[in-house]
Scaffold this motif. Structure first.
Motif, PDB file in Angstrom:
ATOM      1  N   ASP A 163       1.481   6.252  10.711  1.00 32.65           N
ATOM      2  CA  ASP A 163      -0.001   6.092  11.476  1.00 32.65           C
ATOM      3  C   ASP A 163      -0.185   4.423  10.851  1.00 32.65           C
ATOM      4  O   ASP A 163      -0.209   4.087  11.980  1.00 32.65           O
ATOM      5  CB  ASP A 163      -0.714   7.027  10.921  1.00 32.65           C
ATOM      6  CG  ASP A 163      -0.375   7.849  11.910  1.00 32.65           C
ATOM      7  OD1 ASP A 163      -0.230   8.615  13.160  1.00 32.65           O
ATOM      8  OD2 ASP A 163      -1.787   8.822  11.440  1.00 32.65           O
ATOM      9  N   GLY A 164       0.353   3.909  10.913  1.00 34.51           N
ATOM     10  CA  GLY A 164       1.087   2.419  10.114  1.00 34.51           C
ATOM     11  C   GLY A 164      -0.237   2.145   8.657  1.00 34.51           C
ATOM     12  O   GLY A 164      -0.616   0.689   8.907  1.00 34.51           O
ATOM     13  N   ARG A 165      -0.842   3.355   8.558  1.00 36.41           N
ATOM     14  CA  ARG A 165      -1.635   2.817   7.396  1.00 36.41           C
ATOM     15  C   ARG A 165      -1.793   3.381   5.642  1.00 36.41           C
ATOM     16  O   ARG A 165      -2.105   2.550   5.009  1.00 36.41           O
ATOM     17  CB  ARG A 165      -3.207   4.245   7.236  1.00 36.41           C
ATOM     18  CG  ARG A 165      -3.420   3.859   8.563  1.00 36.41           C
ATOM     19  CD  ARG A 165      -4.285   5.479   8.594  1.00 36.41           C
ATOM     20  NE  ARG A 165      -4.373   6.537   8.779  1.00 36.41           N
ATOM     21  CZ  ARG A 165      -4.099   7.037   8.453  1.00 36.41           C
ATOM     22  NH1 ARG A 165      -5.086   6.919   7.029  1.00 36.41           N
ATOM     23  NH2 ARG A 165      -3.271   8.472   8.399  1.00 36.41           N
ATOM     24  N   ALA A 166       0.162   2.584   5.640  1.00 32.85           N
ATOM     25  CA  ALA A 166       0.885   2.319   4.648  1.00 32.85           C
ATOM     26  C   ALA A 166       2.071   1.387   4.871  1.00 32.85           C
ATOM     27  O   ALA A 166       2.602   1.687   5.574  1.00 32.85           O
ATOM     28  CB  ALA A 166       0.873   4.055   3.248  1.00 32.85           C
ATOM     29  N   ASP A 167       1.900   1.062   3.684  1.00 31.40           N
ATOM     30  CA  ASP A 167       3.410   0.516   3.605  1.00 31.40           C
ATOM     31  C   ASP A 167       4.939   1.794   3.433  1.00 31.40           C
ATOM     32  O   ASP A 167       5.848   1.004   3.748  1.00 31.40           O
ATOM     33  CB  ASP A 167       4.154  -0.586   2.333  1.00 31.40           C
ATOM     34  CG  ASP A 167       3.323  -1.415   3.220  1.00 31.40           C
ATOM     35  OD1 ASP A 167       2.728  -2.191   4.470  1.00 31.40           O
ATOM     36  OD2 ASP A 167       2.277  -2.160   2.401  1.00 31.40           O
ATOM     37  N   ALA A 168       4.248   2.671   2.402  1.00 31.82           N
ATOM     38  CA  ALA A 168       5.828   3.596   1.752  1.00 31.82           C
ATOM     39  C   ALA A 168       4.593   4.635   1.857  1.00 31.82           C
ATOM     40  O   ALA A 168       3.871   4.645   1.330  1.00 31.82           O
ATOM     41  CB  ALA A 168       6.062   2.548   0.331  1.00 31.82           C
ATOM     42  N   ALA A 169       5.342   5.718   1.379  1.00 30.02           N
ATOM     43  CA  ALA A 169       5.047   6.938   1.339  1.00 30.02           C
ATOM     44  C   ALA A 169       5.986   7.772  -0.029  1.00 30.02           C
ATOM     45  O   ALA A 169       7.378   8.102   0.679  1.00 30.02           O
ATOM     46  CB  ALA A 169       5.134   7.838   2.614  1.00 30.02           C
ATOM     47  N   GLY A 170       5.436   8.664  -0.580  1.00 26.73           N
ATOM     48  CA  GLY A 170       6.380   8.628  -1.708  1.00 26.73           C
ATOM     49  C   GLY A 170       5.320  10.728  -1.554  1.00 26.73           C
ATOM     50  O   GLY A 170       4.811  11.510  -1.409  1.00 26.73           O
ATOM     51  N   PHE A 171       6.772  11.528  -1.369  1.00 22.05           N
ATOM     52  CA  PHE A 171       7.213  13.271  -0.866  1.00 22.05           C
ATOM     53  C   PHE A 171       7.877  13.941  -1.127  1.00 22.05           C
ATOM     54  O   PHE A 171       9.020  13.075  -1.924  1.00 22.05           O
ATOM     55  CB  PHE A 171       6.435  13.139   0.601  1.00 22.05           C
ATOM     56  CG  PHE A 171       8.078  12.736   1.231  1.00 22.05           C
ATOM     57  CD1 PHE A 171       8.924  13.570   1.882  1.00 22.05           C
ATOM     58  CD2 PHE A 171       8.289  11.055   1.774  1.00 22.05           C
ATOM     59  CE1 PHE A 171      10.189  12.979   2.654  1.00 22.05           C
ATOM     60  CE2 PHE A 171       9.430  10.849   2.310  1.00 22.05           C
ATOM     61  CZ  PHE A 171      10.624  11.982   2.917  1.00 22.05           C
ATOM     62  N   HIS A 172       8.053  15.081  -1.879  1.00 23.92           N
ATOM     63  CA  HIS A 172       8.754  15.844  -1.878  1.00 23.92           C
ATOM     64  C   HIS A 172       8.836  17.001  -0.647  1.00 23.92           C
ATOM     65  O   HIS A 172       7.107  17.653   0.042  1.00 23.92           O
ATOM     66  CB  HIS A 172       8.883  16.364  -3.249  1.00 23.92           C
ATOM     67  CG  HIS A 172       7.610  16.846  -3.899  1.00 23.92           C
ATOM     68  ND1 HIS A 172       7.809  18.316  -3.927  1.00 23.92           N
ATOM     69  CD2 HIS A 172       6.468  16.501  -3.844  1.00 23.92           C
ATOM     70  CE1 HIS A 172       5.908  18.141  -4.142  1.00 23.92           C
ATOM     71  NE2 HIS A 172       5.458  17.350  -4.186  1.00 23.92           N
ATOM     72  N   CYS A 173      10.096  17.844  -0.990  1.00 22.38           N
ATOM     73  CA  CYS A 173       9.555  19.147  -0.033  1.00 22.38           C
ATOM     74  C   CYS A 173       9.658  20.651  -0.466  1.00 22.38           C
ATOM     75  O   CYS A 173      10.607  20.858   0.264  1.00 22.38           O
ATOM     76  CB  CYS A 173      10.531  18.768   1.401  1.00 22.38           C
ATOM     77  SG  CYS A 173       9.668  17.606   2.558  1.00 22.38           S
ATOM     78  N   THR A 231       1.450  -1.223   0.207  1.00 21.53           N
ATOM     79  CA  THR A 231      -0.104   0.167   0.273  1.00 21.53           C
ATOM     80  C   THR A 231       0.396   1.612   0.500  1.00 21.53           C
ATOM     81  O   THR A 231       1.907   1.289   0.623  1.00 21.53           O
ATOM     82  CB  THR A 231      -0.918  -0.044   0.813  1.00 21.53           C
ATOM     83  OG1 THR A 231      -1.747  -1.448   1.395  1.00 21.53           O
ATOM     84  CG2 THR A 231      -2.530   1.048   1.394  1.00 21.53           C
ATOM     85  N   LEU A 232       1.204   2.055  -1.231  1.00 17.90           N
ATOM     86  CA  LEU A 232       1.309   3.317  -1.487  1.00 17.90           C
ATOM     87  C   LEU A 232       0.574   4.628  -1.205  1.00 17.90           C
ATOM     88  O   LEU A 232      -0.156   4.614  -1.995  1.00 17.90           O
ATOM     89  CB  LEU A 232       2.442   3.387  -2.528  1.00 17.90           C
ATOM     90  CG  LEU A 232       3.368   3.890  -3.105  1.00 17.90           C
ATOM     91  CD1 LEU A 232       4.507   4.826  -2.544  1.00 17.90           C
ATOM     92  CD2 LEU A 232       3.945   3.822  -4.497  1.00 17.90           C
TER      93      LEU A 232
END
Length: 340
Positions: free
Chosen positions: A163-173, A128-129
């Motif tokens: 929060d443990g609701r996804a396996d991975a997160a794609g992000f940028h700042c 889940t991403l």
């Protein structure tokens, strides 16, 4: 792009183990369940029904706990049912706080365990991403086919991972690194429970009509020419970058026409401008190229992928390799650390 229909994990981890008081060992999970049920129902019979015990078995468990701890935990009062004593309430509070503190790391580890045991459990090994939108990344993830993808702002994606609701997160700042971007990004990179990898660098800038007929280069031009702007949604990294540009120029958001008009992807921003409904928006060069728009660069940024440190990395290693093979094909992308 797909969003999981059922986010209930097949592997669940909860507070367990035992609490040793003197020579007595108290099963933590059973104690938490019993005390919570009594506090909620104010009845041993109600608590017994709630946790699947007989009335007699519930009282036996209470007496065993009281004998082990050496204090009365519950009190029956005529007309008021059964309540926790001060000791019982204190024990309930302490165990509840411990359970709440462990809930998020346990949820993350449950996801990692499910990924590791997917073959044994005969369930699909899909991840889940949660990810901020990027045109190239979406193409590569679609070709890979190993993840259910929920597109959202960078901040929401990182929160969902933590929060443990996804396996991975794609992000940028934007032009600043995660450590300088404040929470939750700074919290993420500082926490050894997570692993953050840079996937690629991409160029962002003002998307404008072909030929840039209004001569839009800076936020001050947007204000002076009353250009119609189309924004990204709150919580997105691109929105945060634009807000920083406005602050640096001393421009209030309300001075930008259309500041409140929001879209959720780079393509959507480009499509609005291409249709003539807006004059400009901040987005990736790749989106401008795809829609035949003009592009005025404001800088490069790193797009990152974060996972729990214990999550197996094979699948995401494959995604990173696929991205590396594609970087350079569409305009506005380069490998991390290769810029000038």
């Amino acid at each position: 792009m797909t969003t999981p229909a059922d986010e209930t994990p097949l592997v669940e981890l909860g507070l367990g183990g035992s609490l040793r008081i003197g020579r007595a060992r108290i099963a933590v999970a059973d104690t938490v369940a019993l005390l919570q049920a009594i506090a909620r129902t104010r009845s041993v019979q109600g608590a017994a029904t709630e946790i699947g015990l007989s009335y007699r078995a519930a009282w036996e468990r209470i007496r065993t706990l009281e004998a082990g701890i050496g204090h009365q935990l519950v009190r029956k009062t005529r007309g008021h049912g059964t309540t926790l004593t001060e000791t019982g309430a204190a024990l309930h509070e302490a165990l509840s706080i411990a359970a709440e503190g462990l809930a998020l790391p346990l949820a993350r580890e449950a996801r990692a365990l499910q990924s590791r045991l997917s073959t044994l459990l005969a369930v699909p090994g899909r991840l889940t991403l949660a990810a901020s939108h990027d045109p190239l990344l979406m193409e590569v993830l679609s070709a890979w086919g190993g993840a259910d993808i929920a597109v959202m702002g960078s901040r929401d994606a990182v929160v969902r991972l933590m929060d443990g609701r996804a396996d991975a997160a794609g992000f940028h700042c934007g032009a600043i690194g995660p450590a300088a971007a404040g929470p939750p990004f700074a919290d993420l990179v500082a926490d050894p429970a997570f692993r953050v990898r840079p996937l690629f660098e991409r160029e962002q800038g003002l998307l404008v009509a072909a030929g840039n007929p209004l001569g839009l280069v800076t936020p001050m031009d947007l204000r002076a020419r009353k250009a119609r702007f189309v924004n990204r949604q709150k919580g997105s990294g691109t929105r945060a970058w634009f807000d920083r540009l406005l602050a640096e120029a001393g421009i209030a958001p309300g001075e930008i026409v259309g500041y409140g008009l929001e879209e959720f992807t780079h393509q959507a921003v480009a499509a609005v401008i291409a249709s003539g409904a807006a004059d400009a928006g901040l987005g990736a060069r790749a989106a401008a190229e795809r829609f035949g728009l003009g592009f005025v660069s404001v800088g490069w940024e790193v797009y990152c992928l974060a996972t729990g440190a214990s999550l197996p990395g094979d699948g995401l290693d494959r995604v990173q390799a696929m991205l590396a093979a594609r970087v350079g094909e569409p305009a506005g992308y380069r490998l991390p650390g290769t810029g000038g």
